[in-house]
Design an enzyme around this catalytic site. Structure first.
Site, PDB file in Angstrom:
ATOM      1  N   CYS A   1      25.454   4.893  17.979  1.00  0.00           N
ATOM      2  CA  CYS A   1      26.873   4.833  17.621  1.00  0.00           C
ATOM      3  C   CYS A   1      27.107   4.664  16.124  1.00  0.00           C
ATOM      4  CB  CYS A   1      27.567   3.702  18.388  1.00  0.00           C
ATOM      5  SG  CYS A   1      27.120   2.033  17.843  1.00  0.00           S
TER       6      CYS A   1
ATOM      7  N   SER B   1       2.793  11.541  -6.146  1.00  0.00           N
ATOM      8  CA  SER B   1       1.945  12.728  -6.019  1.00  0.00           C
ATOM      9  C   SER B   1       2.761  14.002  -6.088  1.00  0.00           C
ATOM     10  CB  SER B   1       1.181  12.682  -4.688  1.00  0.00           C
ATOM     11  OG  SER B   1       2.092  12.646  -3.601  1.00  0.00           O
TER      12      SER B   1
ATOM     13  N   CYS C   1      22.828   1.548  13.884  1.00  0.00           N
ATOM     14  CA  CYS C   1      22.443   1.973  15.230  1.00  0.00           C
ATOM     15  C   CYS C   1      22.232   3.486  15.221  1.00  0.00           C
ATOM     16  CB  CYS C   1      23.541   1.596  16.218  1.00  0.00           C
ATOM     17  SG  CYS C   1      23.302   2.274  17.889  1.00  0.00           S
TER      18      CYS C   1
ATOM     19  N   PRO D   1       0.833  -1.205   0.000  1.00  0.00           N
ATOM     20  CA  PRO D   1       0.000   0.000   0.000  1.00  0.00           C
ATOM     21  C   PRO D   1       0.864   1.250   0.000  1.00  0.00           C
ATOM     22  CG  PRO D   1       0.078  -0.959   2.189  1.00  0.00           C
ATOM     23  CD  PRO D   1       0.790  -1.925   1.273  1.00  0.00           C
ATOM     24  N   ASP D   2       0.364   2.316  -0.626  1.00  0.00           N
ATOM     25  CA  ASP D   2       1.123   3.560  -0.549  1.00  0.00           C
ATOM     26  C   ASP D   2       0.816   4.237   0.794  1.00  0.00           C
ATOM     27  OD1 ASP D   2      -1.324   4.798  -0.779  1.00  0.00           O
ATOM     28  OD2 ASP D   2      -1.049   5.450  -2.841  1.00  0.00           O
ATOM     29  N   PHE D   3       1.322   5.429   0.987  1.00  0.00           N
ATOM     30  CA  PHE D   3       1.211   6.053   2.296  1.00  0.00           C
ATOM     31  C   PHE D   3      -0.032   6.923   2.468  1.00  0.00           C
ATOM     32  CE2 PHE D   3       5.641   4.910   2.155  1.00  0.00           C
ATOM     33  CZ  PHE D   3       5.908   4.531   3.460  1.00  0.00           C
ATOM     34  N   ARG D   4      -0.464   7.600   1.400  1.00  0.00           N
ATOM     35  CA  ARG D   4      -1.452   8.655   1.603  1.00  0.00           C
ATOM     36  C   ARG D   4      -2.809   8.429   0.956  1.00  0.00           C
ATOM     37  NH1 ARG D   4       3.526  10.783   1.860  1.00  0.00           N
ATOM     38  NH2 ARG D   4       3.917  12.310   3.492  1.00  0.00           N
TER      39      ARG D   4
ATOM     40  N   ASP E   1      11.033   0.266  -0.340  1.00  0.00           N
ATOM     41  CA  ASP E   1      10.755  -1.176  -0.434  1.00  0.00           C
ATOM     42  C   ASP E   1      11.853  -1.993  -1.108  1.00  0.00           C
ATOM     43  OD1 ASP E   1      10.354  -0.715  -3.259  1.00  0.00           O
ATOM     44  OD2 ASP E   1       8.267  -0.188  -2.847  1.00  0.00           O
TER      45      ASP E   1
ATOM     46  N   HIS F   1      14.699   8.636   0.145  1.00  0.00           N
ATOM     47  CA  HIS F   1      14.227   8.536   1.524  1.00  0.00           C
ATOM     48  C   HIS F   1      14.801   7.307   2.229  1.00  0.00           C
ATOM     49  CE1 HIS F   1      10.528  10.979  -0.009  1.00  0.00           C
ATOM     50  NE2 HIS F   1      11.594  11.734   0.181  1.00  0.00           N
TER      51      HIS F   1
ATOM     52  N   CYS G   1      21.725  -2.616  19.247  1.00  0.00           N
ATOM     53  CA  CYS G   1      23.124  -2.631  18.808  1.00  0.00           C
ATOM     54  C   CYS G   1      23.956  -3.540  19.708  1.00  0.00           C
ATOM     55  CB  CYS G   1      23.668  -1.211  18.833  1.00  0.00           C
ATOM     56  SG  CYS G   1      25.402  -1.083  18.388  1.00  0.00           S
TER      57      CYS G   1
ATOM     58  N   ASN H   1       1.252   8.168 -14.530  1.00  0.00           N
ATOM     59  CA  ASN H   1       0.594   8.353 -13.244  1.00  0.00           C
ATOM     60  C   ASN H   1      -0.918   8.327 -13.444  1.00  0.00           C
ATOM     61  OD1 ASN H   1       1.452   8.821 -10.493  1.00  0.00           O
ATOM     62  ND2 ASN H   1       0.465  10.830 -10.596  1.00  0.00           N
ATOM     63  N   LYS H   2      -1.643   8.061 -12.378  1.00  0.00           N
ATOM     64  CA  LYS H   2      -3.100   8.018 -12.488  1.00  0.00           C
ATOM     65  C   LYS H   2      -3.708   9.409 -12.605  1.00  0.00           C
ATOM     66  CE  LYS H   2      -3.998   3.537 -10.393  1.00  0.00           C
ATOM     67  NZ  LYS H   2      -4.712   2.783  -9.328  1.00  0.00           N
ATOM     68  N   GLU H   3      -2.963  10.426 -12.172  1.00  0.00           N
ATOM     69  CA  GLU H   3      -3.473  11.788 -12.279  1.00  0.00           C
ATOM     70  C   GLU H   3      -2.335  12.761 -12.551  1.00  0.00           C
ATOM     71  OE1 GLU H   3      -5.354  12.411  -8.543  1.00  0.00           O
ATOM     72  OE2 GLU H   3      -3.484  12.462  -7.395  1.00  0.00           O
TER      73      GLU H   3
END
Length: 320
Positions: free
Chosen positions: A138, A200, A135, A34-37, A110, A127, A158, A223-225
């Site tokens: 450290c 988006s 860790c 699933p995407d995030f938004r 992913d 991202h 750690c 894209n869809k939009e």
């Protein structure tokens, strides 16, 4: 996408112009991630069970330091290996194999580009991703296998300082990878064809990249939009629809259709075989466990001598 636009894109690729991809979560949704938004189906809309103060807290570094459990709960659902690459991911792999790929800039964590066979040197994970782990105190690195093993038992700590270990995903409150900025400095003025897909374009600074390319660049939105300023330049191409459908259409037009289908089918078969193997192990474990009375993960048998169970074999099968 109009045929005349498709012809223009195909001719540019055949003449040797290289493609730079700008990927968002939409290229992975057909894999089952699933995407995030997206309303109702996005990850953020399904986090109520974690009792977070706000949805984005699951990726907030300060909140993580206070309570890492919500992130690890979510991470078990997103760990690489559970989802197979899509046709769009394998299209990128084909561009690489045919020396027609410049770079892949992706917002996705992913690692499906990697699983499809795209080399590390060609990928910029803006991202971060699950590809490596460190860790937070450290900065010592932990292998993915060790991290996965520890996460199955609880919260990975750690080995050196006992601090929390997390994948190198960029949390709110953390800076983007240096590779993102250095690569973009090299690529910005040299993007010949930009394919912007499944995004988006709302998260910066990634969202600004397609607008920073040269005016002569052919920009393609798969894209869809319609998003960003795509469609405002004379050489822009809008391919509104599914990312996999776009991949199929481009591959067909370039004569790569059979190669794309072969890569995709092999990837699906590998994933299916792995899942079937894991399911067989689970069924074997269930069979072994039926020989003893187990409640709340504790052996309740009183007469151990009468229990016919191969414990070493069971432990080995549990390592799936």
């Amino acid at each position: 996408m109009k045929d005349i636009d498709l012809d223009k894109l195909v001719k540019a690729i055949e003449k040797g112009k290289k493609v730079t991809f700008f990927n968002g979560a939409g290229i992975s949704t057909s894999a089952g991630i699933p995407d995030f938004r997206s309303p109702d189906t996005g990850l953020y809309s399904n986090l109520a069970k974690l009792n977070l103060p706000y949805a984005e807290a699951v990726f907030d570094i300060d909140y993580f330091k206070e309570d890492p459990k919500p992130f690890y709960t979510l991470a078990t659902e997103l760990m690489p290996g559970q989802f197979p690459p899509t046709k769009f991911h394998y299209l990128i792999k084909l561009f690489q194999d045919k020396n027609k790929l410049n770079r892949v800039y992706t917002q996705n964590i992913d690692t499906l580009e990697r699983l499809a066979g795209v080399e590390d040197e060609n990928i910029v994970e803006a991202h971060g991703s699950f590809a490596s782990n460190h860790c937070i105190e450290c900065k010592e690195e932990m292998s993915s296998n060790t991290f996965k093993d520890l996460m199955e038992k609880g919260i990975p700590n750690c080995e050196s300082c006992k601090g929390y270990v997390k994948p190198d995903i960029v949390f709110f409150g953390e800076g983007l990878p240096k590779k993102f900025f250095s690569s973009w400095d090299d690529d910005c003025d040299n993007v010949e064809i930009a394919i912007i897909a499944g995004t988006s374009l709302t998260v910066y600074p990634f969202a600004s990249l397609p607008s920073e390319v040269d005016k002569k660049c052919i920009r393609v939105l798969a894209n869809k939009e319609k998003v960003g300023d795509l469609g405002s330049r004379k050489d822009d191409i809008l391919a509104l629809g599914g990312c996999d459908e776009f991949a199929e259409k481009i591959a067909r037009s370039l004569g790569w259709e059979k190669e794309l289908d072969k890569l995709y089918d092999e990837g699906q078969n590998k994933y299916t075989t792995k899942k079937e193997s894991e399911q067989e192990k689970i069924e074997d474990i269930k069979f072994e466990l039926k020989k003893v009375d187990i409640k709340e993960s504790k052996f309740k048998n009183e007469d151990k001598d009468e229990v016919d169970i191969d414990v070493s074999n069971l432990i080995e099968k549990l390592k799936i």
